[in-house]
Enzyme design. Structure first.
Site, PDB file in Angstrom:
ATOM      1  CG  ASP A  27      -2.025   1.321   1.392  1.00 28.81           C
ATOM      2  OD1 ASP A  27      -2.312   1.494   0.194  1.00 28.81           O
ATOM      3  OD2 ASP A  27      -2.120   1.862   2.303  1.00 28.81           O
ATOM      4  CB  SER A  28       0.103   4.815  -0.766  1.00 25.96           C
ATOM      5  OG  SER A  28      -0.865   4.972   0.206  1.00 25.96           O
ATOM      6  CB  CYS A  90      -3.141   0.987  -2.637  1.00 23.95           C
ATOM      7  SG  CYS A  90      -3.029   2.761  -2.829  1.00 23.95           S
ATOM      8  CG  ASN A  91      -9.622   1.169  -2.734  1.00 27.33           C
ATOM      9  OD1 ASN A  91     -10.697   0.659  -3.177  1.00 27.33           O
ATOM     10  ND2 ASN A  91      -9.231   1.064  -1.480  1.00 27.33           N
ATOM     11  CB  THR A  92      -4.903   5.578  -4.687  1.00 30.92           C
ATOM     12  OG1 THR A  92      -5.836   5.987  -3.801  1.00 30.92           O
ATOM     13  CG2 THR A  92      -4.538   6.763  -5.700  1.00 30.92           C
ATOM     14  CB  CYS A 200      -9.036   4.817   0.765  1.00 25.09           C
ATOM     15  SG  CYS A 200      -7.567   5.429   1.442  1.00 25.09           S
ATOM     16  CG  HIS A 202      -4.684   4.810   4.646  1.00 19.52           C
ATOM     17  ND1 HIS A 202      -4.103   4.488   3.700  1.00 19.52           N
ATOM     18  CD2 HIS A 202      -3.631   5.301   5.407  1.00 19.52           C
ATOM     19  CE1 HIS A 202      -2.849   4.677   3.594  1.00 19.52           C
ATOM     20  NE2 HIS A 202      -2.539   5.166   4.738  1.00 19.52           N
TER      21      HIS A 202
HETATM   22  N1  DGL Z   1      -4.723   3.063   1.079  1.00 18.24           N
HETATM   23  C1  DGL Z   1      -4.588   4.033  -0.070  1.00 18.24           C
HETATM   24  C2  DGL Z   1      -5.943   3.516  -0.897  1.00 18.24           C
HETATM   25  O1  DGL Z   1      -6.555   2.758  -0.725  1.00 18.24           O
HETATM   26  C3  DGL Z   1      -4.410   5.329   0.166  1.00 18.24           C
HETATM   27  C4  DGL Z   1      -4.122   6.230  -0.967  1.00 18.24           C
HETATM   28  C5  DGL Z   1      -3.291   7.464  -0.648  1.00 18.24           C
HETATM   29  O2  DGL Z   1      -2.047   7.254  -0.203  1.00 18.24           O
HETATM   30  O3  DGL Z   1      -3.663   8.493  -0.750  1.00 18.24           O
HETATM   31  O4  DGL Z   1      -6.350   4.288  -1.859  1.00 18.24           O
END
Ligand code: DGL
Length: 295
Positions: A27-28, A90-92, A200, A202
């Protein structure tokens, strides 16, 4: 047909893949730990390597090329560490790069996307709030997901500016965070939304704060367990499932591109996993010149 049916057919699976090899989760930042928690519950025998790209979080405020660049570099790093499969938690990153990453990496992978379909299955008021990053909400992938379900449901889309940063600081309950969250949820509640999609990874760490604000008025859709089940099917389909019992404590290998202190704290307090966090350097085309030395 389940979404997993699409994922199962990865023609590029490595011939030398070994079922006892670890699964990579990335993930980010710390959000993917909510997915890791579900993977450990569904697949307790699997060894896991988790990479948080916390040095470069949040991705939700970066350009598309940056997100693709980082996702590929971390995916390749995990393959080099011996990962037999990858969860892009990570969705993004999924929204921007999953097709390319799927094409480039020689291991099967699972991506994540906001739970629009399950939300439409439970919403009675037909008004659904979606909290996700700006990048996810404006992505073509998300828009086409929405188009499939928008006919009989109204979606209220809210970028969660500031929420990823709060979780990265291990802030899940400060007055500032509660005020921010309230400002995002109030328009949904005013519009009679009865369901909230956490788009997201998070945000599941904010579920208690969301409950405090919305009580039982919002049915929260968190897809972590569905993602873990999809990984289970994927490993089965590739005969990559680790059948043996794990060592007595099958602790994940935690890695971070930052100093890892928040990761250690969050894993200890919210996942009850007390494990060290390795600092790793994963340079990529866009960050090669900017990586600081962290002792
Ligand atoms: N956990 C990431 C997601 O699901 C966060 C993305 C971010 O770092 O902005 O999108």
């Amino acid at each position: 047909m389940s979404a997993s049916a699409v994922t199962l057919l990865n023609p590029t699976t490595r011939a030398d893949a070994d079922a006892s090899a670890p699964v990579g989760i990335f993930d980010s930042g710390l959000g993917g730990l909510s997915v890791l928690r579900a993977v450990r519950a569904v697949l307790p025998h699997e060894r896991l390597i988790y990479v948080a790209d916390s040095l470069h979080a949040p991705y939700g405020e970066k350009d598309d090329d940056f997100i693709v660049d980082r996702t590929l570099a971390i995916g390749e790093w995990l393959v080099a560490q011996g990962a037999k499969a990858l969860v892009v938690a990570c969705n993004t990153a999924t929204a921007q790069s999953i097709a390319l990453v799927r094409e480039r990496l020689p291991i099967p992978l699972v991506g994540v996307e906001p739970g629009i379909k399950p939300a439409t299955a439970v919403s009675k008021s037909r008004v659904v709030g979606v909290l996700a990053t700006q990048v996810t909400l404006r992505s073509a992938r998300f828009q086409s997901l929405l188009d499939r379900y928008a006919a009989d449901c109204r979606f209220i889309l809210q970028p969660g500016h500031g929420l990823v940063q709060a979780v990265e600081r291990c802030d899940t309950s400060s007055p500032q965070l509660m005020a921010l969250l309230e400002s995002y949820l109030a328009p949904m509640l005013d519009a009679h939304a009865d369901t909230l999609v956490l788009g997201c990874t998070h945000y599941p760490f904010l579920d208690r704060a969301i409950r405090e604000i919305a009580g039982e008025r919002l049915h929260i859709i968190d897809t972590s367990v569905a993602i873990a089940r999809q990984l289970d099917r994927l490993l089965d389909a590739h005969t990559l499932k680790h059948a043996a019992s794990p060592d007595t404590d099958n602790v994940p290998r935690f890695c971070s591109t930052a100093d890892g202190e928040s990761q250690r704290q969050l894993a200890a307090s919210l996942l009850q996993i007390d494990a060290p966090v390795e600092h790793v350097s994963i340079p990529s085309r866009r960050t090669r010149l900017a990586e600081p030395d962290i002792a």
